[in-house]
Design a protein around this motif. Structure first.
Motif, short mmCIF file in Angstrom:
data_model
loop_
_atom_site.label_atom_id
_atom_site.label_comp_id
_atom_site.label_asym_id
_atom_site.label_seq_id
_atom_site.Cartn_x
_atom_site.Cartn_y
_atom_site.Cartn_z
N THR A 280 0.83 -1.20 0.00
CA THR A 280 0.00 0.00 0.00
C THR A 280 0.87 1.24 0.00
OG1 THR A 280 -1.85 -1.08 1.14
CG2 THR A 280 -1.71 1.31 1.33
N LEU B 118 -2.89 -4.82 1.34
CA LEU B 118 -3.84 -3.77 1.71
C LEU B 118 -3.89 -3.58 3.21
CD1 LEU B 118 -6.18 -1.84 0.79
CD2 LEU B 118 -7.73 -3.76 1.27
N TYR B 119 -3.69 -2.33 3.64
CA TYR B 119 -4.05 -1.94 5.00
C TYR B 119 -5.51 -1.49 4.98
CZ TYR B 119 0.94 -1.77 6.23
OH TYR B 119 2.24 -2.08 6.47
N ILE B 120 -6.28 -1.95 5.94
CA ILE B 120 -7.68 -1.55 6.02
C ILE B 120 -7.77 -0.19 6.70
CG2 ILE B 120 -9.97 -2.14 6.87
CD1 ILE B 120 -8.91 -4.04 4.76
N HIS B 121 -8.22 0.80 5.95
CA HIS B 121 -8.31 2.17 6.47
C HIS B 121 -9.66 2.42 7.12
CE1 HIS B 121 -4.57 3.66 4.66
NE2 HIS B 121 -4.81 2.75 3.75
N ARG C 145 -13.40 3.41 4.69
CA ARG C 145 -13.52 2.19 3.89
C ARG C 145 -13.55 2.49 2.39
NH1 ARG C 145 -12.12 0.38 8.18
NH2 ARG C 145 -13.11 -1.36 9.29
N SER D 137 -10.06 2.14 0.96
CA SER D 137 -9.68 0.75 0.77
C SER D 137 -10.39 0.16 -0.45
CB SER D 137 -10.02 -0.07 2.02
OG SER D 137 -9.29 0.38 3.13
N GLN D 138 -11.66 0.45 -0.58
CA GLN D 138 -12.43 -0.08 -1.71
C GLN D 138 -11.86 0.41 -3.04
OE1 GLN D 138 -16.61 0.78 -1.56
NE2 GLN D 138 -17.05 -0.16 -3.54
N VAL E 29 -8.60 -1.47 -3.86
CA VAL E 29 -8.86 -2.84 -4.31
C VAL E 29 -9.39 -2.84 -5.74
CG1 VAL E 29 -10.27 -4.90 -3.93
CG2 VAL E 29 -9.20 -3.73 -1.98
N LEU F 31 -4.19 -9.14 2.85
CA LEU F 31 -4.69 -8.25 3.91
C LEU F 31 -3.74 -8.24 5.09
CD1 LEU F 31 -8.49 -9.20 3.97
CD2 LEU F 31 -7.40 -7.28 2.79
#
Length: 283
Positions: free
Chosen positions: A107, A129-132, A135, A138-139, A142, A155
């Motif tokens: 990322t 991917l870091y989940i921010h 959202r 992140s979407q 992806v 992830l």
């Protein structure tokens, strides 16, 4: 100086990279105990001697989720490759494609996903991917990765808070003005591998990232249940040495060492590697 092993690349990078860049790449959180233990853990594992095996023909290929790679070592997600080499992640992607292995793009890359994809359009690329909290960010990441042909999503689930990296604090680390987190505009230890492999019972492929410094480390990880391993800091050392040429050298050394380790362990193919090859030291 001839570059014979991965520690030679580490020494070069430490000597020639700017201190702030070296400290960032080398650092772990707090006392760096996990970083150091990831390396030391391999020293506790020994191979059981196996003699009189036919290893005249060697096959070191494997498959990741059905895609064949040249040997079971890929490039782990690490950030800010332009601190090591001007072309940054574009060079890393080109090397992975040339060596027919997997590159997991971070990322926190200093090149865009579009630039990385264009640099190596035929390469096997996954996206980390870091989940921010947002959202939508992140979407969007992806969706961009999917549209560009990235074949996998990795992830990161263990970073609700960032560890205290003391050298970065002391150095006041920040990216130089000409570098940006392009994609955000708009340890796993080998000791845990055995438990994970036993828990999943072959239902999923298991990968390991952390502490790989020799071809024998790769063999130990595979013997204990990993399908493939990924290197992080050694890839950056290779870039710091000679860019794409340096990173290819790092991978070739690991490839040759892995092939030799397999032969000495009496394995002619990756499919013959198993737990029977290793024992843990009682020291």
């Amino acid at each position: 100086m001839a570059m014979v092993c991965l520690s030679d690349f580490e020494a070069y990078a430490k000597k020639y990279l700017p201190k702030i860049a070296w400290d960032f790449f080398a650092a772990g959180a707090d006392d760096c105990s996990t970083r150091d233990e990831n390396i030391l853990a391999y020293k506790r594992i020994r191979f059981r001697p196996r003699m009189l095996r036919d290893v005249s023909m060697m096959d070191i290929r494997t498959k990741l989720l059905g895609t064949e790679i040249s040997f079971p070592v890929g490039i782990a997600p690490t950030g800010f490759h332009q601190l090591a080499w001007p072309d940054g992640e574009k060079s890393t992607a080109r090397v992975a494609e040339a060596m027919n292995t997997c590159y997991i793009v971070s990322t926190y890359s200093t090149c865009t996903l579009e630039e990385i994809s264009a640099a190596a359009p035929g390469g096997l690329r996954w996206f980390q991917l870091y989940i921010h909290r947002n959202r939508a960010v992140s979407q969007q990441l992806v969706q961009r990765a999917e549209a560009l042909g990235f074949q996998g999503l990795v992830l990161t689930a263990d970073l609700p808070y960032t560890g205290k990296r003391r050298d970065d604090v002391r150095n006041g680390f920040r990216l130089p003005p000409h570098m940006k987190l392009k994609n955000l505009e708009g340890a796993f230890e080998i000791d845990a591998l055995v438990e994970v492999a036993e828990a999943v019972q072959g239902r999923v492929e298991v990968y390991l990232d952390g502490g790989i410094r020799k071809g024998s480390d790769v063999l130990k990880a595979l013997a204990l249940g990993a399908k493939c391993v990924f290197i992080g800091r050694p890839a950056l050392w290779g870039l710091a040495y000679k860019g794409e040429e340096g990173l290819q050298d790092v991978l070739r050394i690991l490839q040759d060492e892995f092939r030799l380790s397999m032969a000495l362990a009496g394995c002619a193919s990756v499919s013959e590697i198993g737990r029977h090859l290793v024992q843990f030291s009682k020291l």
